[in-house]
Design a protein around this motif. Sequence first.
Motif, PDB file in Angstrom:
ATOM      1  N   LEU A 512      82.514  31.404  39.008  1.00  0.00           N
ATOM      2  CA  LEU A 512      81.959  31.357  40.536  1.00  0.00           C
ATOM      3  C   LEU A 512      80.991  32.431  40.946  1.00  0.00           C
ATOM      4  CD1 LEU A 512      82.047  28.815  42.593  1.00  0.00           C
ATOM      5  CD2 LEU A 512      83.682  30.457  43.839  1.00  0.00           C
ATOM      6  N   TRP A 513      81.421  33.505  40.266  1.00  0.00           N
ATOM      7  CA  TRP A 513      80.590  34.986  40.634  1.00  0.00           C
ATOM      8  C   TRP A 513      79.302  34.842  39.765  1.00  0.00           C
ATOM      9  CZ3 TRP A 513      85.804  34.964  39.645  1.00  0.00           C
ATOM     10  CH2 TRP A 513      86.163  35.082  38.375  1.00  0.00           C
ATOM     11  N   ASP A 514      79.138  34.086  38.846  1.00  0.00           N
ATOM     12  CA  ASP A 514      77.864  33.843  38.158  1.00  0.00           C
ATOM     13  C   ASP A 514      76.851  33.279  38.935  1.00  0.00           C
ATOM     14  OD1 ASP A 514      78.866  35.240  35.866  1.00  0.00           O
ATOM     15  OD2 ASP A 514      79.695  33.357  35.021  1.00  0.00           O
ATOM     16  N   ILE A 515      77.195  32.711  39.837  1.00  0.00           N
ATOM     17  CA  ILE A 515      76.378  31.778  40.713  1.00  0.00           C
ATOM     18  C   ILE A 515      75.753  32.991  41.960  1.00  0.00           C
ATOM     19  CG2 ILE A 515      75.879  29.734  42.045  1.00  0.00           C
ATOM     20  CD1 ILE A 515      77.886  28.372  40.445  1.00  0.00           C
ATOM     21  N   SER A 728      71.053  30.457  42.248  1.00  0.00           N
ATOM     22  CA  SER A 728      70.341  31.030  40.635  1.00  0.00           C
ATOM     23  C   SER A 728      71.793  31.179  39.984  1.00  0.00           C
ATOM     24  CB  SER A 728      69.343  31.654  40.874  1.00  0.00           C
ATOM     25  OG  SER A 728      70.037  32.983  41.501  1.00  0.00           O
ATOM     26  N   GLU A 729      71.549  30.965  38.634  1.00  0.00           N
ATOM     27  CA  GLU A 729      72.535  31.468  37.650  1.00  0.00           C
ATOM     28  C   GLU A 729      71.952  31.488  36.371  1.00  0.00           C
ATOM     29  OE1 GLU A 729      74.129  30.243  34.273  1.00  0.00           O
ATOM     30  OE2 GLU A 729      73.768  28.233  35.646  1.00  0.00           O
ATOM     31  N   GLY A 730      72.288  32.695  35.803  1.00  0.00           N
ATOM     32  CA  GLY A 730      71.644  32.593  34.251  1.00  0.00           C
ATOM     33  C   GLY A 730      70.154  32.712  34.140  1.00  0.00           C
ATOM     34  N   GLY A 731      69.443  33.170  35.102  1.00  0.00           N
ATOM     35  CA  GLY A 731      67.837  33.224  35.092  1.00  0.00           C
ATOM     36  C   GLY A 731      67.421  31.916  35.283  1.00  0.00           C
ATOM     37  N   MET A 732      68.036  30.919  35.789  1.00  0.00           N
ATOM     38  CA  MET A 732      67.675  29.487  36.153  1.00  0.00           C
ATOM     39  C   MET A 732      68.125  29.232  37.624  1.00  0.00           C
ATOM     40  SD  MET A 732      67.704  27.423  32.647  1.00  0.00           S
ATOM     41  CE  MET A 732      66.583  26.501  33.249  1.00  0.00           C
ATOM     42  N   GLN A 733      67.497  28.248  38.252  1.00  0.00           N
ATOM     43  CA  GLN A 733      67.937  27.806  39.626  1.00  0.00           C
ATOM     44  C   GLN A 733      68.925  26.860  39.319  1.00  0.00           C
ATOM     45  OE1 GLN A 733      66.674  28.915  42.730  1.00  0.00           O
ATOM     46  NE2 GLN A 733      65.968  30.512  41.172  1.00  0.00           N
ATOM     47  N   ARG A 734      70.108  26.849  40.466  1.00  0.00           N
ATOM     48  CA  ARG A 734      70.964  25.611  40.331  1.00  0.00           C
ATOM     49  C   ARG A 734      70.401  24.616  41.557  1.00  0.00           C
ATOM     50  NH1 ARG A 734      76.889  25.587  38.126  1.00  0.00           N
ATOM     51  NH2 ARG A 734      76.570  26.996  36.088  1.00  0.00           N
ATOM     52  N   VAL A 735      70.361  23.510  41.151  1.00  0.00           N
ATOM     53  CA  VAL A 735      69.803  22.590  41.913  1.00  0.00           C
ATOM     54  C   VAL A 735      70.731  21.416  42.145  1.00  0.00           C
ATOM     55  CG1 VAL A 735      67.748  21.001  42.452  1.00  0.00           C
ATOM     56  CG2 VAL A 735      67.704  23.145  41.283  1.00  0.00           C
ATOM     57  N   ILE A 736      70.825  21.228  43.474  1.00  0.00           N
ATOM     58  CA  ILE A 736      72.122  20.057  43.713  1.00  0.00           C
ATOM     59  C   ILE A 736      71.135  18.943  43.876  1.00  0.00           C
ATOM     60  CG2 ILE A 736      73.742  19.548  45.169  1.00  0.00           C
ATOM     61  CD1 ILE A 736      73.944  22.378  46.339  1.00  0.00           C
ATOM     62  N   GLY A 737      71.518  17.802  42.999  1.00  0.00           N
ATOM     63  CA  GLY A 737      70.668  16.418  43.172  1.00  0.00           C
ATOM     64  C   GLY A 737      71.679  15.595  43.900  1.00  0.00           C
ATOM     65  N   CYS A 738      71.213  14.906  45.157  1.00  0.00           N
ATOM     66  CA  CYS A 738      72.222  14.560  46.295  1.00  0.00           C
ATOM     67  C   CYS A 738      71.579  13.240  46.667  1.00  0.00           C
ATOM     68  CB  CYS A 738      71.916  15.321  47.514  1.00  0.00           C
ATOM     69  SG  CYS A 738      72.413  17.017  47.424  1.00  0.00           S
ATOM     70  N   MET A 747      73.806  14.725  52.573  1.00  0.00           N
ATOM     71  CA  MET A 747      73.619  14.616  51.525  1.00  0.00           C
ATOM     72  C   MET A 747      74.749  14.720  50.618  1.00  0.00           C
ATOM     73  SD  MET A 747      69.891  14.414  51.343  1.00  0.00           S
ATOM     74  CE  MET A 747      68.691  14.418  52.262  1.00  0.00           C
ATOM     75  N   TYR A 748      74.963  13.943  49.716  1.00  0.00           N
ATOM     76  CA  TYR A 748      76.289  14.146  48.873  1.00  0.00           C
ATOM     77  C   TYR A 748      75.774  14.563  47.556  1.00  0.00           C
ATOM     78  CZ  TYR A 748      79.620  12.319  52.022  1.00  0.00           C
ATOM     79  OH  TYR A 748      80.357  12.144  53.385  1.00  0.00           O
ATOM     80  N   ARG A 749      76.569  15.755  47.087  1.00  0.00           N
ATOM     81  CA  ARG A 749      76.231  16.148  45.388  1.00  0.00           C
ATOM     82  C   ARG A 749      76.507  15.014  44.561  1.00  0.00           C
ATOM     83  NH1 ARG A 749      80.168  20.961  43.494  1.00  0.00           N
ATOM     84  NH2 ARG A 749      81.515  19.378  43.568  1.00  0.00           N
ATOM     85  N   GLU A 750      75.535  14.703  43.746  1.00  0.00           N
ATOM     86  CA  GLU A 750      75.830  13.785  42.752  1.00  0.00           C
ATOM     87  C   GLU A 750      75.857  14.440  41.216  1.00  0.00           C
ATOM     88  OE1 GLU A 750      76.709  10.516  43.096  1.00  0.00           O
ATOM     89  OE2 GLU A 750      76.493  10.401  45.066  1.00  0.00           O
ATOM     90  N   THR A 751      74.657  15.525  41.031  1.00  0.00           N
ATOM     91  CA  THR A 751      75.091  16.287  39.948  1.00  0.00           C
ATOM     92  C   THR A 751      74.453  17.623  40.260  1.00  0.00           C
ATOM     93  OG1 THR A 751      74.196  16.334  37.998  1.00  0.00           O
ATOM     94  CG2 THR A 751      72.632  15.459  39.635  1.00  0.00           C
ATOM     95  N   VAL A 752      74.497  18.509  39.431  1.00  0.00           N
ATOM     96  CA  VAL A 752      73.723  19.793  39.406  1.00  0.00           C
ATOM     97  C   VAL A 752      73.043  20.167  38.166  1.00  0.00           C
ATOM     98  CG1 VAL A 752      74.317  22.319  39.872  1.00  0.00           C
ATOM     99  CG2 VAL A 752      75.553  20.764  41.212  1.00  0.00           C
ATOM    100  N   LEU A 753      71.811  20.261  38.316  1.00  0.00           N
ATOM    101  CA  LEU A 753      70.973  20.802  37.184  1.00  0.00           C
ATOM    102  C   LEU A 753      70.584  22.139  37.389  1.00  0.00           C
ATOM    103  CD1 LEU A 753      68.966  17.293  36.955  1.00  0.00           C
ATOM    104  CD2 LEU A 753      71.152  17.863  35.909  1.00  0.00           C
ATOM    105  N   ARG A 754      69.971  22.520  35.955  1.00  0.00           N
ATOM    106  CA  ARG A 754      69.192  23.938  35.940  1.00  0.00           C
ATOM    107  C   ARG A 754      67.759  23.871  35.722  1.00  0.00           C
ATOM    108  NH1 ARG A 754      70.746  27.031  31.834  1.00  0.00           N
ATOM    109  NH2 ARG A 754      71.495  29.069  32.981  1.00  0.00           N
ATOM    110  N   PHE A 755      66.893  24.548  36.736  1.00  0.00           N
ATOM    111  CA  PHE A 755      65.390  24.213  36.419  1.00  0.00           C
ATOM    112  C   PHE A 755      64.951  25.719  36.308  1.00  0.00           C
ATOM    113  CE2 PHE A 755      64.958  20.094  39.236  1.00  0.00           C
ATOM    114  CZ  PHE A 755      65.541  19.490  38.008  1.00  0.00           C
ATOM    115  N   GLN A 756      63.699  25.639  35.685  1.00  0.00           N
ATOM    116  CA  GLN A 756      63.037  27.108  35.749  1.00  0.00           C
ATOM    117  C   GLN A 756      62.950  27.783  37.146  1.00  0.00           C
ATOM    118  OE1 GLN A 756      59.707  26.618  33.127  1.00  0.00           O
ATOM    119  NE2 GLN A 756      60.611  25.182  31.849  1.00  0.00           N
ATOM    120  N   THR A 757      62.837  29.164  37.164  1.00  0.00           N
ATOM    121  CA  THR A 757      62.797  29.749  38.396  1.00  0.00           C
ATOM    122  C   THR A 757      61.506  29.532  39.026  1.00  0.00           C
ATOM    123  OG1 THR A 757      64.617  31.231  37.780  1.00  0.00           O
ATOM    124  CG2 THR A 757      63.138  32.049  39.583  1.00  0.00           C
TER     125      THR A 757
END
Length: 795
Positions: A512-515, A728-738, A747-757
Amino acid sequence: MAQYEMSPKGTHSTSYEAPYGDLPVQMNTEGRAYSHAGKPYKGPLRLRGYRHIFDPYSVFKLGKPHFYRKPGYAYEKLAKHRHLDWFEREWVGDYDDRYISPYDGKISKLVVQAVDNVYDGPANSTWRRTFVRNIAPLYMRLANWPLNHVDYARNGGPTSEDWPMICVKWFFAAIAITFVVGTPTEAEGQVRNEGKYDGVPYKYHGYPKVARNALEMANSRGYRNEANPVAERLLRPRYLCFLRETGTPAMIMNVEEWITQYRAEKNLSYVFVAYTGEQFRTTEDFRALHQMADAAARNAGVLAYWVGCSCMPEPENMQEDVYRICDVIRGAHSVAIAVARPANDMHGISTTDEMLQQWGSRIWTFPEVLLAPAGQMVKVYTRGSDLFSPIEVAKNQFAAKVWKEDAHVARQLVDHYEGNLILNQLELVTLALECLHHRETTQYLKGDHSYALMGLLRIRPKIDPTDSAFQAFARLSLANDSDQLLERLICVMPRSPSQPWHSMDDAFNCKLWDILPQETSIAGIGEDDTIILDGCRAANIRWKSFAPVAYAKLLSWKRWAAQKLIHLGGVTMLIAIILVSMPETYYTHGTKAAGGILLVYSLVLMGMSPWLLRIIYQGKFWKTQGWFFGFEGYMDIDTIECQIWGGRLGRLKWSPYGSPLSRHHRNEYGDCIADDPCSDPATAALVEKAKTAGPGEQRVFTIVDAGTMTVTMFVAERPPVCFLFAGSEGGMQRVIGCSYDWTSQTMYRETVLRFQTPVVDEVFRIPRVKVGFKRPQYPVGDFNAVGEAKGNLSH
């Protein structure tokens, strides 16, 4: 499930349904298609496209997309629901799948384009489906048609077997291009939003249950009204059991009265006696418990002891006192544990160690050890044993001796409270919540786990019996400096669909602290286990079709010359035909010869037209219009490119680590090379299984990010209609697909993806958004029985 077989080369392959026809197809480890004879299909998979309009289940409508397939399931019409949009237009109707249109801000019915084997498969969705359309201009498709059967991935280019077919197709393509190259359709799309992604015209109109600022509460009466009231700490217990002469039961007395009567406040010390109701239930059990507590106090040399069964006699204060026992422990001289064999013993518990382990499995006993005075031994008294020779256990040995299931995590918490290894606030809350949810409890309130955690923290909100487990935890997190725990928690990608909200087990294997939350903060807690998130950037996902993508690239001399030549080809041929057809006279002497030369020249240009068009529209993009295109199912990269740009141009790449399904490898130069997710047999089997998924089950979706020219495949129960950029995490954006539940504006969380910053700079901000962790499954029935959802818009 997919069937694993061996391909002709000996590599593992997965069978899957052919794009059309009855022949089975296999996918090898490179994601390439194979025919029934073991020979490779050359080029991209061929989709049926507009031929689907002749399917008996395809339905026509006036709005785009014009053709779609009705869902197989529909939500039960239990009530009429209301939605207020960005422009305060009111929609009232039946529950169904909708999204917020970026064009007019209305909630529109969700239509999802699906690959052929999903569109033609079972009608197992609650949303409408449409087929994938090729949106590239006709002349671009013609230019790439001669080479679309060549398997570049397998052979690196045309082989001797390919050239005869290339020549035949080239001849017909060159003729056809001559007639369509002048059509007004452009290969480049229009620039929208200054190149940025489509925004989400969302606005939450409701009230939170708990707000950070009191003025935002529904019952706000000014600054004096507390949004999240804090409970006062107990400086000393309300009641204690004071020792009397040996053999005489202790005297239960109000502490303030005892201090007033005996004027001995300085000498007031007591032992906290911990026990569990699993082992002490009856009146006889409590009599034995008091004997053990009496002995513990005398052995410790103190005047009194505190035991829960007798020191909370005031019914009006019972609830508050139960959740403030942590203050009693902190003020105690020492902690003693009383254990006994349970009356309804089903596990053969007979030894002190087994009794102690049962005691340690209860949720409320965990903080009793953690908060025991540092550096002191904890004495364990066993019923029926010598009460003047208790077993002594050091706090730092409880993890290995008592809490064996989560010993490594529990030991970190013990070390923190012993002062040996100090945790930060985020680590403390994370590890404590994990341990508490591993323990059993007889539920008194839904938020008991959070109220047990509350005793370990500095600030404690007042108990609210109406709180759910999530609301109790959220209020606790808001009250304490928890390093934006909730903001981080919403960015966690669950490993499984059934993972509870409090689990921090991340599918990307991060802590959790990586995010790191990016400019987002919690503004309040919703009524229905949701949070009000502020500071998000949001982008719409286009599911109904692909669209032409605007781009910018360098204009080279080669590309400029090709553009002029192909545009002159038609004019040159027209002039040549006129000159050749002119009668031979004195004034037109030599025109036929000139016309013949120009005719030959124009025919050469005609023959070169497929090549010239590819030169014009090939090349790398310096910048592209931001789009998120989505479709249900799986297509290889070549097929996706053909649907958008008319051919394989090598522009799109799979995302190497954007999703738990993403795959990549290291080449001989040390470069990270993204692989087709279906090169993994397990992923290919997942794609196969998802075709028959029903409501509430996981399906496979794919997102094409035109801004970064990457493709990401993922699983979710429903197609997310927008992306929220929340961390963000690991040099990428944490994006919540809702997905969007318009009935509650959530907006309900369906997935979480990682996109370029860099993507985040091309996305618009939105106002506060109500976000939920898991969308409840609304009752569904057969579509033909339930019928189409209906509603109307009032302005």
